[in-house]
Write a protein that holds these residues in place. Structure first.
Motif, PDB file in Angstrom:
ATOM      1  N   VAL A   1       2.226  -9.663  -7.896  1.00 49.12           N
ATOM      2  CA  VAL A   1       3.015  -9.579  -6.665  1.00 49.12           C
ATOM      3  C   VAL A   1       3.646  -8.189  -6.571  1.00 49.12           C
ATOM      4  CG1 VAL A   1       5.027 -10.478  -5.421  1.00 49.12           C
ATOM      5  CG2 VAL A   1       3.522 -12.048  -6.658  1.00 49.12           C
ATOM      6  N   LYS A   2       3.537  -7.577  -5.395  1.00 46.26           N
ATOM      7  CA  LYS A   2       4.213  -6.313  -5.149  1.00 46.26           C
ATOM      8  C   LYS A   2       5.649  -6.607  -4.719  1.00 46.26           C
ATOM      9  CE  LYS A   2       0.166  -3.566  -3.839  1.00 46.26           C
ATOM     10  NZ  LYS A   2      -0.468  -2.740  -2.776  1.00 46.26           N
ATOM     11  N   ILE A   3       6.585  -6.198  -5.553  1.00 45.37           N
ATOM     12  CA  ILE A   3       7.988  -6.517  -5.306  1.00 45.37           C
ATOM     13  C   ILE A   3       8.451  -5.992  -3.960  1.00 45.37           C
ATOM     14  CG2 ILE A   3      10.357  -6.128  -6.094  1.00 45.37           C
ATOM     15  CD1 ILE A   3       8.799  -8.101  -7.748  1.00 45.37           C
ATOM     16  N   GLU A   4       8.119  -4.741  -3.643  1.00 49.32           N
ATOM     17  CA  GLU A   4       8.638  -4.129  -2.426  1.00 49.32           C
ATOM     18  C   GLU A   4       8.200  -4.904  -1.181  1.00 49.32           C
ATOM     19  OE1 GLU A   4       7.311  -0.150  -1.865  1.00 49.32           O
ATOM     20  OE2 GLU A   4       5.184  -0.618  -2.011  1.00 49.32           O
ATOM     21  N   GLU A   5       6.969  -5.421  -1.159  1.00 49.81           N
ATOM     22  CA  GLU A   5       6.500  -6.114   0.033  1.00 49.81           C
ATOM     23  C   GLU A   5       7.069  -7.531   0.115  1.00 49.81           C
ATOM     24  OE1 GLU A   5       2.429  -5.615   1.021  1.00 49.81           O
ATOM     25  OE2 GLU A   5       2.623  -3.423   0.961  1.00 49.81           O
ATOM     26  N   LEU A   6       7.263  -8.168  -1.031  1.00 51.73           N
ATOM     27  CA  LEU A   6       7.905  -9.484  -1.055  1.00 51.73           C
ATOM     28  C   LEU A   6       9.333  -9.397  -0.515  1.00 51.73           C
ATOM     29  CD1 LEU A   6       8.095 -12.495  -2.150  1.00 51.73           C
ATOM     30  CD2 LEU A   6       9.042 -11.454  -4.222  1.00 51.73           C
ATOM     31  N   VAL A   7      10.094  -8.458  -1.052  1.00 48.94           N
ATOM     32  CA  VAL A   7      11.488  -8.301  -0.633  1.00 48.94           C
ATOM     33  C   VAL A   7      11.565  -7.837   0.813  1.00 48.94           C
ATOM     34  CG1 VAL A   7      13.632  -7.030  -1.057  1.00 48.94           C
ATOM     35  CG2 VAL A   7      12.275  -7.866  -2.990  1.00 48.94           C
ATOM     36  N   PHE A   8      10.679  -6.921   1.199  1.00 50.03           N
ATOM     37  CA  PHE A   8      10.678  -6.416   2.575  1.00 50.03           C
ATOM     38  C   PHE A   8      10.486  -7.546   3.576  1.00 50.03           C
ATOM     39  CE2 PHE A   8       8.297  -4.973   6.298  1.00 50.03           C
ATOM     40  CZ  PHE A   8       9.144  -3.992   6.802  1.00 50.03           C
TER      41      PHE A   8
ATOM     42  N   LYS B   1       2.586 -14.761   3.787  1.00 47.42           N
ATOM     43  CA  LYS B   1       1.176 -14.806   3.410  1.00 47.42           C
ATOM     44  C   LYS B   1       0.338 -13.738   4.109  1.00 47.42           C
ATOM     45  CE  LYS B   1       1.450 -19.819   2.690  1.00 47.42           C
ATOM     46  NZ  LYS B   1       0.949 -21.140   3.133  1.00 47.42           N
ATOM     47  N   ASP B   2       0.908 -13.133   5.141  1.00 51.34           N
ATOM     48  CA  ASP B   2       0.173 -12.139   5.924  1.00 51.34           C
ATOM     49  C   ASP B   2       0.530 -10.739   5.434  1.00 51.34           C
ATOM     50  OD1 ASP B   2      -1.140 -10.597   7.763  1.00 51.34           O
ATOM     51  OD2 ASP B   2      -0.167 -11.460   9.528  1.00 51.34           O
ATOM     52  N   GLU B   3      -0.073 -10.340   4.327  1.00 54.10           N
ATOM     53  CA  GLU B   3       0.241  -9.053   3.719  1.00 54.10           C
ATOM     54  C   GLU B   3      -0.128  -7.884   4.638  1.00 54.10           C
ATOM     55  OE1 GLU B   3      -1.415  -8.629  -0.140  1.00 54.10           O
ATOM     56  OE2 GLU B   3      -0.519 -10.469  -0.933  1.00 54.10           O
ATOM     57  N   LYS B   4      -1.187  -8.039   5.409  1.00 50.57           N
ATOM     58  CA  LYS B   4      -1.666  -6.945   6.255  1.00 50.57           C
ATOM     59  C   LYS B   4      -0.630  -6.570   7.315  1.00 50.57           C
ATOM     60  CE  LYS B   4      -5.540  -5.514   9.176  1.00 50.57           C
ATOM     61  NZ  LYS B   4      -6.866  -5.911   9.756  1.00 50.57           N
ATOM     62  N   THR B   5      -0.102  -7.570   8.021  1.00 53.62           N
ATOM     63  CA  THR B   5       0.897  -7.290   9.061  1.00 53.62           C
ATOM     64  C   THR B   5       2.183  -6.772   8.446  1.00 53.62           C
ATOM     65  OG1 THR B   5      -0.034  -9.021  10.461  1.00 53.62           O
ATOM     66  CG2 THR B   5       2.180  -8.254  11.003  1.00 53.62           C
ATOM     67  N   ALA B   6       2.600  -7.370   7.324  1.00 50.75           N
ATOM     68  CA  ALA B   6       3.823  -6.914   6.649  1.00 50.75           C
ATOM     69  C   ALA B   6       3.687  -5.459   6.227  1.00 50.75           C
ATOM     70  CB  ALA B   6       4.107  -7.792   5.433  1.00 50.75           C
TER      71      ALA B   6
END
Length: 501
Positions: A174-181, A201-206
């Motif tokens: 898991v990439k912490i920065e994208e989870l927290v963001f 679940k939508d990593e691309k849009t995030a």
């Protein structure tokens, strides 16, 4: 304040070849007539000044110059005159004694966007009526104790979504920065206009939205010929202003429909509980004012928090003895439900870790540059009108005269200390100080405490491929925020009392 790379330096060099003799005379005259009581500093080169000496890490370069010339120095970046305060004493004079006269901003040319220029909050040229209006409505509706309490159920709901997501991704990287963001952006978007902006679940849009917000910030601090030499500002030689305009338009498209629908139905009693957007409409904010304020709130409310959480987790995984102490303190006092409801500021060691993270890795290492509205005196030196002023928080928080062993992560230094987050003690300025201080401090600290506490209490963390945590890469990348150069990736596993007590 910028990240200096060879491509931009080559562009500058090419531009200088075409500078007219008239411009050279202008620069020479400006240097000759400079006030003789200016702060000391390295001798500037003709035309480019000290640009070549700042390099890609200006906070480090300025700290080095401070060791040689003193806590208040001056530099020239092209025609731009810059003063840097690098001690607690100098910071106090800038942020308190001369706070009113040094409360302006210079809007970077990359953000000279026609529809936004007069509507900025963070980049407002001075503390004008629109700035005051934005601060007032934001403080009342978002950052007051009453507002933070009202947001608690929403904040806890989004945190629960984050925990559920992690429970379903155990064993995966898991990439912490994208989870927290994503967690923060959805909390904020619901507070602002009552809807999620992203799906965990939508990593691309995030990733796309994060890229847009952070790229706008990056453009504002990128080395820009137009900032060094405003005479060529209209040319937008590097295309940064055009890029920023496109990014802002793309970002605003995510919520402009909501604004239009809400504005059209404002007299129809839509039946939803009033949110921040409703308050802005009630206060007659225009679409342009709403758009730029929401984008600034998204940026300020996510970038700094994501960076701090990532550094805190990196330090805890690198220093397992500290991790054990934090976990024990949390486990003795709280469970998952109580963490979401409790005042975590009472946990001495846990909060010492947060403070030490912010000291060692200051979120905004040079604060947002200020501008002198009028000439004034700081430490018996003259700060000319329109000079830019940096407060080098990184240098202050690494000053060996203030902090013993300043480059070591040592939370114990804050135990029994009265130093808090508010900037009252000028040796510790994580959120700035004075009238330009971050208005979201109470909300930011609350979110930071809750997020970090839940991640520590609920999960064991490990690095991919069984990497040794003591050898974790802690290299920094300079920007508006001082982030990890290599994003932190971890594998989460539900705790089973596995940490040795």
């Amino acid at each position: 304040m910028f990240t200096f790379i060879s491509m931009e330096f080559n562009l500058l060099t090419s531009l200088f070849l075409f500078v007219t003799p008239l411009f050279l005379l202008f620069v020479a005259h400006k240097h000759h007539t400079s006030n003789k009581n200016l702060p000391p500093g390295p001798r500037p080169w003709p035309i480019i000044g000290n640009i070549h000496q700042i390099a890609k890490n200006p906070h480090l370069a300025a700290a080095k110059f401070a060791n040689e010339y003193g806590p208040l120095i001056s530099l020239r970046l092209g025609t731009q005159f810059l003063v840097v305060a690098s001690s607690a004493e100098a910071a106090k004079e800038v942020l308190k004694t001369q706070d009113r006269l040094l409360s302006g901003r210079t809007i970077p040319h990359a953000l000279h966007l026609t529809s936004y220029m007069d509507n900025y909050l963070v980049w407002a040229r001075d503390c004008n009526e629109h700035w005051k209006s934005c601060r007032t409505v934001s403080r009342l509706e978002l950052f007051s104790a009453k507002a933070i309490e009202a947001q608690s159920s929403l904040r806890n709901e989004k945190l629960s979504h984050m925990l559920d997501f992690l429970n379903n991704t155990q064993g995966k990287v898991v990439k912490i920065e994208e989870l927290v963001f994503t967690t923060l952006i959805n909390t904020l978007s619901n507070t602002l206009f009552s809807k999620d902006l992203l799906d965990l679940k939508d990593e691309k849009t995030a990733h796309g939205i994060k890229h847009m917000l952070f790229k706008i910030l990056e453009n504002s601090v990128a080395p820009n010929v137009s900032d060094f030499f405003p005479i060529v500002g209209g040319l937008d030689l590097q295309g940064l202003r055009k890029d920023s305009m496109n990014l802002c338009n793309n970002m605003s498209s995510y919520f402009e429909t909501t604004v239009k629908e809400r504005r059209a139905g404002i007299t129809k009693n839509a039946g939803h509980e009033k949110d921040f957007l409703d308050r802005l409409l009630e206060n007659n904010f225009t679409d342009a004012q709403i758009s730029i304020l929401i984008m600034e709130l998204f940026t300020a409310g996510t970038d700094t928090m994501v960076t701090t959480i990532e550094w805190a987790i990196a330090e805890l995984i690198k220093n397992q003895d500290v991790m054990r102490k934090v976990y024990k303190e949390l486990k003795n006092e709280h469970d998952r439900d109580s963490i979401m409801k409790s005042d975590l500021s009472k946990l001495a060691y846990f909060n010492a870790c947060i403070k030490e993270t912010l000291r060692l890795h200051p979120v905004v290492p040079l604060l947002i540059p200020r501008r002198a509205l009028e000439a004034c005196e700081v430490m018996n030196c003259t700060i000319p009108q329109n000079a830019q002023v940096w407060v080098n928080v990184w240098a202050i928080s690494h000053d060996p005269k203030i902090w013993e062993d300043p480059h070591t992560f040592k939370p114990e230094r804050f135990l029994g200390s009265s130093i808090d987050f508010t900037g009252h003690d000028y040796e510790f300025l994580p959120f700035g100080g004075g009238r330009r201080m971050c208005p979201g401090l109470p909300s930011g600290v609350k979110s930071l405490q809750t997020l970090l506490a839940l991640l520590v209490l609920e999960y064991d963390w490990s690095l991919p491929n069984n990497e040794d945590p003591t050898k974790l890469d802690m290299a920094e990348k300079f920007g508006v925020t001082l982030s990890k150069e290599k994003p932190l990736e971890l594998i989460f596993k539900r705790r089973e009392e596995s940490i040795n007590m």
